[in-house]
Scaffold this motif. Sequence first.
Motif, PDB file in Angstrom:
ATOM      1  N   TYR A 197       8.447   5.130  -2.783  1.00 32.43           N
ATOM      2  CA  TYR A 197       8.386   5.987  -4.007  1.00 32.43           C
ATOM      3  C   TYR A 197       8.664   5.146  -5.206  1.00 32.43           C
ATOM      4  CZ  TYR A 197       7.862  10.721  -1.823  1.00 32.43           C
ATOM      5  OH  TYR A 197       7.351  11.862  -1.207  1.00 32.43           O
ATOM      6  N   ASN A 221       0.905  -1.237   0.006  1.00 30.37           N
ATOM      7  CA  ASN A 221       0.051   0.045   0.201  1.00 30.37           C
ATOM      8  C   ASN A 221       0.931   1.080   0.003  1.00 30.37           C
ATOM      9  OD1 ASN A 221      -2.090   2.090   0.259  1.00 30.37           O
ATOM     10  ND2 ASN A 221      -2.817   1.051   1.986  1.00 30.37           N
ATOM     11  N   TYR A 222       1.408   1.397  -1.203  1.00 26.18           N
ATOM     12  CA  TYR A 222       2.536   2.555  -1.225  1.00 26.18           C
ATOM     13  C   TYR A 222       2.157   4.049  -0.938  1.00 26.18           C
ATOM     14  CZ  TYR A 222       4.853  -1.531  -2.770  1.00 26.18           C
ATOM     15  OH  TYR A 222       5.438  -2.986  -2.999  1.00 26.18           O
ATOM     16  N   PRO A 223       1.016   4.332  -1.255  1.00 26.95           N
ATOM     17  CA  PRO A 223       0.510   5.639  -1.428  1.00 26.95           C
ATOM     18  C   PRO A 223       0.431   5.899   0.252  1.00 26.95           C
ATOM     19  CG  PRO A 223      -0.814   4.725  -3.102  1.00 26.95           C
ATOM     20  CD  PRO A 223       0.043   3.493  -2.461  1.00 26.95           C
ATOM     21  N   ASN A 273       6.134   3.147  -6.189  1.00 24.72           N
ATOM     22  CA  ASN A 273       4.858   3.635  -6.521  1.00 24.72           C
ATOM     23  C   ASN A 273       5.346   4.707  -8.124  1.00 24.72           C
ATOM     24  OD1 ASN A 273       2.026   4.093  -5.901  1.00 24.72           O
ATOM     25  ND2 ASN A 273       2.705   6.448  -5.490  1.00 24.72           N
ATOM     26  N   GLU A 320       2.371   8.216   2.674  1.00 28.55           N
ATOM     27  CA  GLU A 320       1.963   9.558   3.627  1.00 28.55           C
ATOM     28  C   GLU A 320       2.420   9.512   4.921  1.00 28.55           C
ATOM     29  OE1 GLU A 320      -2.432  10.759   4.923  1.00 28.55           O
ATOM     30  OE2 GLU A 320      -2.221   8.942   3.727  1.00 28.55           O
ATOM     31  N   GLN A 349       7.595   6.633  -8.559  1.00 26.96           N
ATOM     32  CA  GLN A 349       7.956   8.109  -8.495  1.00 26.96           C
ATOM     33  C   GLN A 349       9.528   8.047  -8.391  1.00 26.96           C
ATOM     34  OE1 GLN A 349       4.164   8.523  -5.533  1.00 26.96           O
ATOM     35  NE2 GLN A 349       5.159  10.501  -5.639  1.00 26.96           N
TER      36      GLN A 349
END
Length: 653
Positions: free
Chosen positions: A353, A317-319, A356, A323, A358
């Motif tokens: 990141y 659950n990378y987001p 995900n 956070e 990024q």
Amino acid sequence: MILKKQIILAFFSLLLASPLTYGQIFDFSKPDPYKKVFVKTDNFGVSYLQELENALAKIDRDSLKFEVLNDLAYYWHTRNLGTALEFTKKGLELTSEKNNSLWHGRFQITEGSILLRQEKLDLAEAVLKEAKTKVKESDLAFLNTQLGYVYERRGQLGKAADYALESLSLGEKLNDKKAIGLAYSDLSNLLWKQGKFEEGLDYGLKSLSFFEEGNTIDLDYDFTLYVVGNNYLSLQQYDKAMEYYEHSIEIGERYGFYNNLSDVYISLVDLNVYLNHFSEAEAAGKNAIKYAYLLDNAFMLMRSYLAVGELQNQNENYPAAIENIQKSIEVATPNFGDGFFLSKAYKSLGQAYAENEQFEDAFHSINKYDSLNSIVFTAEADQRISQLQTEFNVTQKENTIQLQKTELLQQQTNQNLISLIAGLLFLMLLVLFISFSNNRKKNKLLKIKNKEKEFLLKEIHHRVKNNLEVVSSLLALQTAQIKDPNIISAMKESQNRVYSMSIIHQRLYQNEYLSSIEMKDYFINLGSHILDSFGEEERIKIHYEMPELHLDVDTAVPLGLIVNELLTNSLKYAFPNKKAGEITIDLDKISDHEIQLLVMDNGIGQTEGEPAKGTGFGKNLIDLLTRQLDGTMKVIYTPGTQYFFNFKVDGSS
């Protein structure tokens, strides 16, 4: 601020409600009135802290007031840093007013402990170093531990280890087991951070043994359980890690050590992730955050958010991971100072990141991790800790060699002493043997004399018994010449009185005891004789509800006469018209110097105040004998009659 403190206390009272009833902490009638927690009691909770605060106004001795106030400040720092700092400032003001440099320094140690946990590392260092010039040598081990924490938080692990070893040396010098245990605990934690888990575990277990030897189950013992658990976790011994974490939580929840609880729950996140227990890991993360907020500690809060973020990385659950890890980094800036955990945060953020996609953010995070990691885990720090370990081990070996030399010298001294003692023992044994031989001869002579005296006493009792029987026979012969039934009855009663005395002397020369009479057997014999003399064996039953009881002759004779009179009285008046009946005799020891006699029948009874039947001689005799035994008599007029006596006696058994 006062309202805030009251709300916090009320919340803790509900949260930590316990079936324990806290004992009184202060007894101002004693020279040492303060029952100090973890020293003289382990009843520690919000009520303990409230009682300390309430007692401050009653304490008029400065040193005791400072001690209580300092304890309040230090123990509050395990629950809420803001409240702890309030008490510390009050202590600093009071000690300044009283110009008490020693206690001012001790409050500064407590202040430094709180400041370093509030991320005010520079201020904490300055306060602790100033305190070092004021306090006693016995305070320095704890002060050095707090300074070591400052350098550990800065990532200067080698410098932190220097202070831990300085504390260890002081602890050994002063034979302070708490200081030794604390130093080993700090070294265990530093070695764990260096990745030297086997060595860290060894030091941690040593630390626990010193705490337990001193019976110190407090905040630092609880923290050491957590450190040992961390080393076991890093060594992938998950069951052992869980065992120590659970023990730490048990103590932390019992005493309200929120800082330790937050620490352990952070580690439990990692442990449960390794065990694939993700729901338990999530619950542990929530607990870690909860206790960090209660403590008002940014260091704990940063690490708690980091642990939750790493869990979410594992759950992909990378987001959410990004956070929470960003929250962790935000809490840590700008004066966080702990490069070890910051480096971990940036490493985990970079991984989140990257997963995900990024990639630019991931690159910047990994760069930040590399720069922090290089500061904390320098070759110099690693080399310094290794050097300190080596120095410590060499010192320990030298101490062992010196100890062995001392033990050899002591053994030689002991051997010489044993030889001397053996010679003295031989002389003593020789003297004792001669003395024993002489005493043995004396004892033989004494036994012969005692047997002669015993024989003479038995002979005297035998002759007294025979003389009383002669008197009884003379009375019987005289009775045979008398026609008046009233005179015959009086003569028969006199015979029974003489018989009651003769039985006692008979028992004395027949039994092994020459100084006392067993009363139950005596009463059975007396009762049988009286029933036989009246010819009432079939119609009247006597119950002897009493234990075996030995009394001296001076007590037994009057008691026998009293019971004789009461039995005679019952047989003459209680059961008219050939009515069947029962009589009960009960003699009990109430205390070492008091006995109680009960004689009762279920006959027709009598009314209170009714004049005595017959001549009244028996009643007068009973009254006289009762006074002779320093006793009291009470008569209960129920269906039947009950006589209660209390007598003062000596040596009843």
